[in-house]
Design a protein around this motif. Structure first.
Motif, PDB file in Angstrom:
ATOM      1  N   LEU A  50       0.842  -1.184   0.000  1.00  0.00           N
ATOM      2  CA  LEU A  50       0.000   0.000   0.000  1.00  0.00           C
ATOM      3  C   LEU A  50       0.885   1.245   0.000  1.00  0.00           C
ATOM      4  O   LEU A  50       1.792   1.368   0.823  1.00  0.00           O
ATOM      5  N   LYS A  51       0.655   2.166  -0.933  1.00  0.00           N
ATOM      6  CA  LYS A  51       1.490   3.361  -1.062  1.00  0.00           C
ATOM      7  C   LYS A  51       0.760   4.652  -0.694  1.00  0.00           C
ATOM      8  O   LYS A  51       1.373   5.591  -0.231  1.00  0.00           O
ATOM      9  N   LEU A  52      -0.542   4.703  -0.945  1.00  0.00           N
ATOM     10  CA  LEU A  52      -1.296   5.938  -0.756  1.00  0.00           C
ATOM     11  C   LEU A  52      -2.740   5.611  -0.422  1.00  0.00           C
ATOM     12  O   LEU A  52      -3.303   4.670  -0.961  1.00  0.00           O
ATOM     13  N   VAL A  53      -3.319   6.397   0.472  1.00  0.00           N
ATOM     14  CA  VAL A  53      -4.733   6.272   0.789  1.00  0.00           C
ATOM     15  C   VAL A  53      -5.355   7.649   0.652  1.00  0.00           C
ATOM     16  O   VAL A  53      -4.829   8.623   1.195  1.00  0.00           O
ATOM     17  N   GLN A  54      -6.418   7.742  -0.108  1.00  0.00           N
ATOM     18  CA  GLN A  54      -7.184   8.986  -0.218  1.00  0.00           C
ATOM     19  C   GLN A  54      -8.581   8.698   0.305  1.00  0.00           C
ATOM     20  O   GLN A  54      -9.232   7.770  -0.160  1.00  0.00           O
ATOM     21  N   LEU A 150       0.332   3.787   8.764  1.00  0.00           N
ATOM     22  CA  LEU A 150       0.696   5.063   9.392  1.00  0.00           C
ATOM     23  C   LEU A 150       1.303   4.796  10.756  1.00  0.00           C
ATOM     24  O   LEU A 150       1.045   3.767  11.377  1.00  0.00           O
ATOM     25  N   SER A 151       2.084   5.752  11.237  1.00  0.00           N
ATOM     26  CA  SER A 151       2.687   5.639  12.568  1.00  0.00           C
ATOM     27  C   SER A 151       1.614   5.754  13.646  1.00  0.00           C
ATOM     28  O   SER A 151       0.655   6.508  13.475  1.00  0.00           O
ATOM     29  N   GLU A 158       2.845  12.551   7.425  1.00  0.00           N
ATOM     30  CA  GLU A 158       2.123  11.391   6.907  1.00  0.00           C
ATOM     31  C   GLU A 158       0.666  11.692   6.529  1.00  0.00           C
ATOM     32  O   GLU A 158       0.059  10.919   5.807  1.00  0.00           O
ATOM     33  N   VAL A 159       0.133  12.772   7.046  1.00  0.00           N
ATOM     34  CA  VAL A 159      -1.289  13.065   6.855  1.00  0.00           C
ATOM     35  C   VAL A 159      -1.468  14.472   6.308  1.00  0.00           C
ATOM     36  O   VAL A 159      -0.870  15.419   6.808  1.00  0.00           O
ATOM     37  N   PHE A 160      -2.296  14.592   5.287  1.00  0.00           N
ATOM     38  CA  PHE A 160      -2.636  15.906   4.727  1.00  0.00           C
ATOM     39  C   PHE A 160      -4.156  15.979   4.677  1.00  0.00           C
ATOM     40  O   PHE A 160      -4.813  15.103   4.118  1.00  0.00           O
ATOM     41  N   VAL A 161      -4.717  17.005   5.308  1.00  0.00           N
ATOM     42  CA  VAL A 161      -6.164  17.187   5.327  1.00  0.00           C
ATOM     43  C   VAL A 161      -6.486  18.424   4.512  1.00  0.00           C
ATOM     44  O   VAL A 161      -5.947  19.494   4.757  1.00  0.00           O
TER      45      VAL A 161
END
Length: 175
Positions: A50-54, A150-151, A158-161
């Motif tokens: 898994l590389k990216l989650v949207q 994620l950590s 790691e997180v962008f909102v």
């Protein structure tokens, strides 16, 4: 009415019922096949990383945007907007380049009206905050606990909102 139009109408009704039954049978067959294929596919996908989650979602429960005309209005006291303690933390809202939070014409329009009871239109309610908190718990369980994607401790890298500049949508990021 003669007998032939009646037979024609009756035949049409039976044909429609038959087609409906066939469509439902095909749909059920497709669902069973899809479930079987997905189970097989998941076993085959264990070699992938898994590389990216949207995640995209709408806000939770909110106050109405405007009163319903000609209807007795429900009371919307400010107490239904209290943020649960476990969702409180300090955060900063910026524009997309990291600058100050831009002005919101929509939010200004909402704030120009008050609902019966004293709340503003379009505000996220406590129930809406809890709905979003539950969504966050499910995401944490899936991507931190189950997949270790994620950590466990929050890392801004790691997180962008991203949200529209309306208070109820910004509050979702906090909840």
């Amino acid at each position: 009415m003669t007998i032939w139009p009646r037979i024609g109408i009756l035949s049409s009704v039976f044909y429609c019922m038959h087609r409906k039954r066939m469509v439902y049978a095909e749909r059920k067959h497709d669902e069973v096949r899809h479930r079987r294929d997905c189970t097989h596919h998941i076993r085959d996908c264990q070699d992938y990383e898994l590389k990216l989650v949207q995640v995209m979602f709408r806000h939770g429960a909110r106050t109405p945007l405007k009163p319903i005309p000609h209807k007795e209005q429900v009371e919307w006291p400010p107490s239904i907007l209290d943020a649960p303690g476990h969702t409180q933390f300090t955060y900063t809202v910026t524009d997309l380049t990291g600058g100050p939070q831009p002005h919101s014409v929509f939010e200004e329009r909402y704030r120009s009206t008050k609902l019966k009871g004293g709340s503003f239109p379009g505000q996220l309610t406590t129930v809406g905050m809890l709905q979003m908190f539950k969504l966050g718990e499910r995401l944490r369980k899936e991507y931190i606990e189950r997949r270790s994607f994620l950590s466990p401790a929050f890392k801004p890298s790691e997180v962008f909102v991203r949200s529209t500049n309306i208070v109820r949508n910004v509050e979702i990021g906090r909840a």
